[in-house]
Design a protein around this motif. Structure first.
Motif, PDB file in Angstrom:
ATOM      1  N   TYR A 143      15.654  97.833 -14.137  1.00  0.00           N
ATOM      2  CA  TYR A 143      16.171  97.991 -12.868  1.00  0.00           C
ATOM      3  C   TYR A 143      16.177  96.434 -12.347  1.00  0.00           C
ATOM      4  N   PRO A 144      17.114  95.906 -11.316  1.00  0.00           N
ATOM      5  CA  PRO A 144      17.117  94.744 -10.627  1.00  0.00           C
ATOM      6  C   PRO A 144      15.957  94.458  -9.719  1.00  0.00           C
ATOM      7  N   GLN A 145      15.479  93.378  -9.823  1.00  0.00           N
ATOM      8  CA  GLN A 145      14.574  92.757  -8.652  1.00  0.00           C
ATOM      9  C   GLN A 145      15.044  91.731  -8.015  1.00  0.00           C
ATOM     10  N   SER A 146      14.370  91.404  -7.047  1.00  0.00           N
ATOM     11  CA  SER A 146      14.759  90.558  -5.930  1.00  0.00           C
ATOM     12  C   SER A 146      13.520  89.719  -5.372  1.00  0.00           C
ATOM     13  N   PHE A 152      14.525  82.171 -14.062  1.00  0.00           N
ATOM     14  CA  PHE A 152      14.351  83.168 -13.662  1.00  0.00           C
ATOM     15  C   PHE A 152      14.612  83.854 -12.241  1.00  0.00           C
ATOM     16  N   VAL A 153      15.099  82.688 -11.451  1.00  0.00           N
ATOM     17  CA  VAL A 153      15.193  82.967 -10.004  1.00  0.00           C
ATOM     18  C   VAL A 153      16.609  81.990  -9.709  1.00  0.00           C
ATOM     19  N   TRP A 154      17.652  82.718  -9.060  1.00  0.00           N
ATOM     20  CA  TRP A 154      18.853  82.367  -8.621  1.00  0.00           C
ATOM     21  C   TRP A 154      19.404  83.013  -7.497  1.00  0.00           C
ATOM     22  N   ALA A 209      18.230  86.758  -6.984  1.00  0.00           N
ATOM     23  CA  ALA A 209      17.732  87.416  -8.193  1.00  0.00           C
ATOM     24  C   ALA A 209      16.646  87.101  -8.743  1.00  0.00           C
ATOM     25  N   LEU A 210      15.774  88.002  -9.212  1.00  0.00           N
ATOM     26  CA  LEU A 210      14.533  87.605 -10.031  1.00  0.00           C
ATOM     27  C   LEU A 210      14.711  88.529 -11.146  1.00  0.00           C
ATOM     28  N   VAL A 211      14.109  87.828 -12.464  1.00  0.00           N
ATOM     29  CA  VAL A 211      14.171  88.413 -13.868  1.00  0.00           C
ATOM     30  C   VAL A 211      12.741  88.391 -14.057  1.00  0.00           C
ATOM     31  N   GLN A 229      23.637  96.124 -13.557  1.00  0.00           N
ATOM     32  CA  GLN A 229      23.373  94.958 -12.904  1.00  0.00           C
ATOM     33  C   GLN A 229      22.131  94.352 -13.456  1.00  0.00           C
ATOM     34  N   ALA A 230      21.110  95.028 -13.719  1.00  0.00           N
ATOM     35  CA  ALA A 230      19.865  94.607 -14.232  1.00  0.00           C
ATOM     36  C   ALA A 230      20.120  93.926 -15.632  1.00  0.00           C
ATOM     37  N   VAL A 231      20.909  94.731 -16.626  1.00  0.00           N
ATOM     38  CA  VAL A 231      21.136  94.426 -17.665  1.00  0.00           C
ATOM     39  C   VAL A 231      22.061  92.962 -17.642  1.00  0.00           C
ATOM     40  N   SER A 232      22.896  92.727 -16.717  1.00  0.00           N
ATOM     41  CA  SER A 232      23.819  91.511 -16.568  1.00  0.00           C
ATOM     42  C   SER A 232      22.839  90.187 -16.334  1.00  0.00           C
ATOM     43  N   GLU A 233      21.884  90.643 -15.314  1.00  0.00           N
ATOM     44  CA  GLU A 233      20.971  89.573 -14.942  1.00  0.00           C
ATOM     45  C   GLU A 233      20.016  89.164 -15.730  1.00  0.00           C
ATOM     46  N   PHE A 234      19.719  90.088 -16.754  1.00  0.00           N
ATOM     47  CA  PHE A 234      18.707  89.767 -17.852  1.00  0.00           C
ATOM     48  C   PHE A 234      19.181  88.774 -18.749  1.00  0.00           C
ATOM     49  N   GLN A 235      20.592  89.465 -18.993  1.00  0.00           N
ATOM     50  CA  GLN A 235      21.321  88.436 -20.093  1.00  0.00           C
ATOM     51  C   GLN A 235      21.504  86.823 -19.307  1.00  0.00           C
ATOM     52  N   GLU A 236      21.929  86.794 -18.253  1.00  0.00           N
ATOM     53  CA  GLU A 236      22.201  85.471 -17.505  1.00  0.00           C
ATOM     54  C   GLU A 236      20.507  84.687 -17.660  1.00  0.00           C
TER      55      GLU A 236
END
Length: 356
Positions: free
Chosen positions: A261-264, A300-302, A310-312, A343-350
């Motif tokens: 899940y996405p984190q912030s 991991f932050v942008w 965003a936070l991964v 969204q979590a998948v995309s941000e993890f890939q980023e």
């Protein structure tokens, strides 16, 4: 009739004879004219040849004259240089003579002036003595004033140095005190946040008999695919704390795992330095070019397009046989977008792209 015809024939013959005579005369005249033209052409050719010879002779004479002119110009330049050199020597000699003559005149004038001024000097000797005494007294007073001024300047410099050292020591003490206060405040704030999180966790925990956990995670098996690169992993939680700092060495069955899940993270925590977070365990290699690294500077932050951050949160894992038995692995396809947020998948890939 015969006489008439004979007379006609005779007249005709006379006419023919006269015509032949005229024709002979005209041919003679024409021959004479042609002969005259031929003679004129030959004379003209002869004249032209003579003119060409004269022109050639004149050209040769002109070349000889030009060469002679160049020689004369060279001689003139040499003579001009010689004249200039002689003039310079004459000027120097004349200047030396004038200087000597001027010195002699000055010596004569000074002797005359000295002789004329001796009487005045003798008459004014008493006035000069008085002036010398007054000047000596003024010099003594000036020396005393200068000594007093130097002493006062030295005393002022000593006082300024003492004041500067005192101010520096007090500034250092104030800086140390301020740093201690900030550290104490940060520790107190961290303790309050931990207490609040602990109380929330205690209130949210429920125990049920026979409960089986079913987790969903995102995994990136980097293994030895990027050797010899060894990126730096920072496991950052939403409170801004870096729970883990590790260099990822390329090895088989090594990977990174994160939430599905996405984190912030807030702007305040995103702009905070990595090595100044309470509870952070980060070595000095986390700095960027020798300067302090912010959480926003990490992979991991942008900032998202909507303005949030965003936070991964990723941590290392072993992709061994036990891992493959505990998890049902789906590669390249999202089996359930409700369990695995796109969204979590995309941000993890980023984050993985930024890291590797």
């Amino acid at each position: 009739a015969a006489k008439t015809e004979a007379s006609a024939v005779a007249a005709h013959e006379a006419t023919v004879h006269s015509l032949q005579s005229e024709l002979t005369d005209s041919k003679a005249v024409r021959c004479e004219k042609e002969l005259g033209l031929v003679m004129e052409a030959e004379e003209r050719n002869q004249i032209v040849s003579e003119m060409q010879e004269r022109l050639l002779a004149a050209a040769a004479e002109g070349r000889r004259s030009a060469e002679r002119l160049q020689q004369l110009e060279a001689e003139i330049r040499d003579r001009a240089q010689l004249v200039d050199e002689l003039s310079r020597k004459l000027e120097e000699a004349g200047a030396e003579k004038n200087i000597g003559f001027g010195k002699r005149l000055l010596d004569l004038d000074s002797d005359a002036e000295d002789r004329s001024a001796e009487a005045e000097v003798v008459d004014c000797s008493g006035c000069l003595e008085d002036l010398r005494e007054r000047l000596d007294e003024r010099d003594r007073e000036t020396a005393e004033l200068r000594a007093q001024l130097a002493e006062a300047s030295d005393n002022a410099a000593l006082r300024i140095d003492r004041l500067e050292s005192l101010l520096e020591s007090r500034a250092v003490a104030a800086t140390e005190l301020l740093a201690r206060l900030e550290e104490t405040e940060a520790q107190a704030l961290y303790s309050v946040e931990n207490d609040a999180q602990l109380q929330t966790s205690l209130q949210a925990v429920r125990v049920y008999p026979g409960f089986t956990e079913r987790t969903h995670r995102l995994v990136f098996p980097f293994e030895d695919k990027f050797a010899p690169d060894m990126p730096h992993l920072l496991t950052i939680v939403p409170s801004g704390v870096v729970e883990n700092s590790k260099v990822l060495e390329p090895q088989k069955e090594k990977g990174l795992i994160g939430f599905a899940y996405p984190q912030s993270i807030s702007d305040e925590f995103a702009e905070s330095p990595v090595d100044q977070q309470p509870g952070t365990n980060v070595d000095s290699s986390a700095a960027v070019n020798g300067s302090t690294q912010l959480l926003r500077d990490t992979a991991f932050v942008w900032r998202r397009q909507d303005g949030t951050n965003a936070l991964v949160q990723a941590w290392p894992t072993n992709l061994n046989e036990k891992f493959r038995q505990d998890f049902e692995i789906s590669e390249g396809v999202n089996p359930d977008s409700a369990k695995f947020s796109p969204q979590a998948v995309s941000e993890f890939q980023e984050a993985m792209v930024r890291l590797f």
